[in-house]
Design an enzyme around this catalytic site. Structure first.
Site, PDB file in Angstrom:
ATOM      1  N   HIS A  30     -17.768  -5.869  -2.243  1.00  0.00           N
ATOM      2  CA  HIS A  30     -16.509  -5.127  -2.202  1.00  0.00           C
ATOM      3  C   HIS A  30     -15.337  -5.912  -2.773  1.00  0.00           C
ATOM      4  O   HIS A  30     -14.201  -5.433  -2.721  1.00  0.00           O
ATOM      5  CB  HIS A  30     -16.221  -4.733  -0.751  1.00  0.00           C
ATOM      6  CG  HIS A  30     -16.019  -5.935   0.129  1.00  0.00           C
ATOM      7  ND1 HIS A  30     -17.021  -6.847   0.398  1.00  0.00           N
ATOM      8  CD2 HIS A  30     -14.928  -6.406   0.772  1.00  0.00           C
ATOM      9  CE1 HIS A  30     -16.556  -7.804   1.164  1.00  0.00           C
ATOM     10  NE2 HIS A  30     -15.291  -7.554   1.412  1.00  0.00           N
ATOM     11  N   ASP A  31     -15.597  -7.132  -3.240  1.00  0.00           N
ATOM     12  CA  ASP A  31     -14.525  -7.938  -3.823  1.00  0.00           C
ATOM     13  C   ASP A  31     -14.687  -8.106  -5.329  1.00  0.00           C
ATOM     14  O   ASP A  31     -13.846  -8.758  -5.963  1.00  0.00           O
ATOM     15  CB  ASP A  31     -14.508  -9.340  -3.180  1.00  0.00           C
ATOM     16  CG  ASP A  31     -14.164  -9.305  -1.699  1.00  0.00           C
ATOM     17  OD1 ASP A  31     -13.365  -8.449  -1.285  1.00  0.00           O
ATOM     18  OD2 ASP A  31     -14.712 -10.134  -0.947  1.00  0.00           O
ATOM     19  N   ASP A  53     -19.560  -7.370  10.235  1.00  0.00           N
ATOM     20  CA  ASP A  53     -18.701  -8.443   9.786  1.00  0.00           C
ATOM     21  C   ASP A  53     -18.123  -9.149  11.012  1.00  0.00           C
ATOM     22  O   ASP A  53     -17.724  -8.499  11.977  1.00  0.00           O
ATOM     23  CB  ASP A  53     -17.537  -7.865   8.957  1.00  0.00           C
ATOM     24  CG  ASP A  53     -17.478  -8.448   7.567  1.00  0.00           C
ATOM     25  OD1 ASP A  53     -17.062  -9.605   7.456  1.00  0.00           O
ATOM     26  OD2 ASP A  53     -17.840  -7.742   6.606  1.00  0.00           O
ATOM     27  N   GLU A  76     -20.095 -16.195   4.463  1.00  0.00           N
ATOM     28  CA  GLU A  76     -19.428 -15.999   3.184  1.00  0.00           C
ATOM     29  C   GLU A  76     -18.793 -17.323   2.774  1.00  0.00           C
ATOM     30  O   GLU A  76     -17.618 -17.579   3.033  1.00  0.00           O
ATOM     31  CB  GLU A  76     -18.359 -14.902   3.269  1.00  0.00           C
ATOM     32  CG  GLU A  76     -17.922 -14.486   1.869  1.00  0.00           C
ATOM     33  CD  GLU A  76     -16.476 -14.053   1.754  1.00  0.00           C
ATOM     34  OE1 GLU A  76     -16.093 -13.609   0.657  1.00  0.00           O
ATOM     35  OE2 GLU A  76     -15.719 -14.162   2.732  1.00  0.00           O
ATOM     36  N   ASP A  84     -17.061 -13.885   7.717  1.00  0.00           N
ATOM     37  CA  ASP A  84     -16.072 -13.795   6.635  1.00  0.00           C
ATOM     38  C   ASP A  84     -15.389 -15.141   6.330  1.00  0.00           C
ATOM     39  O   ASP A  84     -15.043 -15.888   7.255  1.00  0.00           O
ATOM     40  CB  ASP A  84     -15.003 -12.777   7.068  1.00  0.00           C
ATOM     41  CG  ASP A  84     -13.977 -12.493   5.989  1.00  0.00           C
ATOM     42  OD1 ASP A  84     -14.366 -11.982   4.933  1.00  0.00           O
ATOM     43  OD2 ASP A  84     -12.778 -12.798   6.205  1.00  0.00           O
TER      44      ASP A  84
HETATM   45  C1  BGC Z   1     -13.468 -10.593   2.227  1.00  0.00           C
HETATM   46  C2  BGC Z   1     -12.311  -9.909   1.588  1.00  0.00           C
HETATM   47  C3  BGC Z   1     -11.109 -10.091   2.501  1.00  0.00           C
HETATM   48  C4  BGC Z   1     -10.892 -11.570   2.842  1.00  0.00           C
HETATM   49  C5  BGC Z   1      -9.949 -11.748   3.971  1.00  0.00           C
HETATM   50  C6  BGC Z   1     -13.009 -12.031   2.151  1.00  0.00           C
HETATM   51  O1  BGC Z   1     -13.673 -12.985   1.722  1.00  0.00           O
HETATM   52  O2  BGC Z   1     -14.680 -10.367   1.584  1.00  0.00           O
HETATM   53  O3  BGC Z   1     -12.558  -8.564   1.347  1.00  0.00           O
HETATM   54  O4  BGC Z   1      -9.986  -9.589   1.865  1.00  0.00           O
HETATM   55  O5  BGC Z   1     -12.080 -12.207   3.182  1.00  0.00           O
HETATM   56  O6  BGC Z   1     -10.562 -11.436   5.180  1.00  0.00           O
END
Ligand code: BGC
Length: 525
Positions: free
Chosen positions: A323-324, A97, A262, A199
């Site tokens: 994981h979300d 990440d 992401e 991220d």
């Molecule tokens: C991650 C989450 C995280 C957030 C803040 C996201 O999009 O996937 O798990 O809490 O970014 O970093």
């Protein structure tokens, strides 16, 4: 001619929950290393591990206090180097990440920034004066509840945070921030990491003049409070798109690396994350399957829209869990549906990302309110936003601690352990694990599946049939999204290569689809 990240399947590991090696109830890097042969046997190609860097763990690693080290809970830099070597020895890739949008409030950069208005690092974050009445500069909301602005009493200004107050946003308009973060990228790429999952990229830059975000007419109670406003001035801005090729240039200083973004944006906006000439991310995450009703017509239409929205040459990708999000079995309503989803995910055109534990049919685990760990659930309780239920420990066996830990697991293991674990499923040909292994093996063996063309053949309210072709090879995928049998809509005799329904009768001629059956077929001649 195809890159590894086009042919392969990515497996996502939430490191706190994969394998604990020292009995503290938290997964770690030596634990992951001890399970690599399982991943080889499963048949995946790359591992993406959520953040393992030093962190106060306010957001379980997504609040980073040192970008160039490993948190002691997870191990050491030497463990990370060993993980890279052990993965590469097995011909597997490692994706880490990269969290560019924000640091931890305990990162030395922020500590310096908040020390005084004149600190050279002040402008590394987004500081603004209060309004005349002392209120925050505008109405922007934190994803995790409340205002996105936190007041700093010492220096008498607000700072901006798209997430928790402990996750201050970096100011990417500052060239020194960009250089520092690009150096962070180089640090791990030079150590041999094969790429990054970047991220929250759509939130990287905000409108500098800070206009209020407009209300969201579709918001209703039960939705995240952050969605009360449309993120017109805080998400998916052109200035963000312009920074992505800069990141890509850094990855391209090294050979064969991948950047996965992401980008939580509508299908039609994803092209901005690829870049016009594909100079951006190779794989902007496509989360849309997770938001589409699990029915034939909406899914067929999503596939059409997505394929049509890709820029020329842009490589597709599909995500069904992470994981979300709630786990498949819980989200889709049962084991049969989640087995069907496995066939869908692993036969669509483009790179699939598979979330750990889905391959043994794990569901969400109920986490009692006194055991909640996720800051989102703590801040905004009771709406089902919490992410603990999908982050619970991997189940390796039916033993106490599920073979995950000899200690007390950081989140509960949950029920149905006898059946939902690796050891029990390993030699059972009708298990989830066998289905995933067979699917992954077939996908790897068949270029039609991993790089072939996609064509919709049939769709109605019940089922979707598509073909995947490569040169003369043609495979059909037929998915019955309903709880009743239906005739297989096919105009030629077909035989099964693989089915969700045990026993898997390969080479059997098929003319009916059972309830929730997903099947891969080949023409009989
Ligand atoms: C991650 C989450 C995280 C957030 C803040 C996201 O999009 O996937 O798990 O809490 O970014 O970093």
């Amino acid at each position: 001619m195809y890159e590894w990240w086009q042919r392969g399947v990515v497996y996502q590991i939430y490191p706190r929950s994969f394998q604990d090696s020292n009995g503290d109830g938290i997964g770690d890097l030596p634990g992951i290393i001890s399970r690599l042969d399982y991943l080889v046997d499963l048949g995946i190609d790359a591992v993406w591990i959520c953040p393992i860097y030093p962190s106060p763990m306010a957001d379980f690693g997504y609040d980073i206090s040192d970008y160039r080290n490993v948190d002691p809970q997870f191990g050491t830099l030497a463990d990370l180097d060993r993980l890279i070597a052990e993965l590469h020895r097995r011909n597997l890739k490692l994706i880490l990440d990269f969290v560019p949008n924000h640091t931890s409030s305990e990162h030395p950069w922020f500590q310096a920034s908040r020390r005084s208005r004149h600190d050279p690092k002040r402008d590394w974050y987004i500081w603004r004066d209060a309004k005349d009445d002392g209120q925050p500069p505008n109405n922007w909301l934190s994803e995790f509840g409340g205002s996105a602005w936190t007041w700093d009493e010492d220096t008498r200004q607000f700072y901006y945070h798209a997430f928790l107050a402990q996750q201050p946003d970096l100011n990417w308009r500052n060239p020194r921030v960009r250089e520092a973060m690009f150096d962070v990228m180089r640090f791990w790429l030079a150590r041999g990491v094969d790429g990054y999952r970047v991220d929250a990229i759509h939130l990287l830059v905000e409108n500098e003049s800070l206009p209020d975000n407009p209300p969201n007419p579709d918001w209703h109670a039960g939705m995240s409070p952050a969605r009360r406003l449309l993120r017109m001035h805080t998400a998916d801005l052109p200035d963000t798109h312009a920074l992505i090729p800069e990141m890509r240039k850094i990855a391209d200083e090294f050979t064969a690396r991948v950047l996965i973004g992401e980008a939580s944006v509508p299908v039609e906006r994803l092209k901005h994350y690829y870049g016009q000439a594909l100079e951006g991310f190779q794989l902007p995450f496509n989360f849309h399957l997770m938001r589409t009703p699990f029915e034939a017509l909406p899914i067929a239409s999503l596939i059409r829209r997505y394929e049509a929205a890709l820029p020329p040459g842009g490589w597709p990708n599909w995500v069904l869990g992470n994981h979300d999000r709630s786990r498949l079995r819980s989200r889709l309503g049962g084991a049969a549906q989640s087995r069907l989803a496995a066939v869908l995910l692993l036969t669509l055109r483009g790179t699939p990302t598979l979330y750990y534990g889905e391959e043994i049919g794990m569901g969400d685990v109920v986490v009692e309110s006194d055991a909640v760990r996720d800051p989102w659930e703590r801040n905004v309780p009771g709406l089902g936003l919490g992410r603990d239920p999908c982050r619970t420990p991997m189940r390796w066996s039916a033993a106490a601690g599920a073979g995950f830990t000899s200690g007390v697991p950081w989140l509960p293991i949950g029920g149905n352990l006898d059946e939902r674990n690796v050891a029990t499923q390993r030699d059972d040909p009708s298990s989830f694990l066998s289905l995933y292994r067979n699917l992954l093996a077939l996908r790897r063996a068949e270029p039609a599946l991993h790089v072939g063309e996609y064509r919709e053949v049939w769709v109605d309210e019940q089922c979707l049939v598509y073909e995947r072709t490569q040169d003369a090879r043609r495979l059909l995928v037929a998915l019955n999204f309903s709880d009743t049998s239906c005739p297989l809509p096919a105009q030629e005799p077909l035989r099964a290569c693989l089915s969700t329904h045990a026993p898997v009768r390969t080479a059997e001629q098929k003319s009916t689809l059972l309830p929730f059956e997903g099947i891969i077929l080949e023409p009989c001649n």
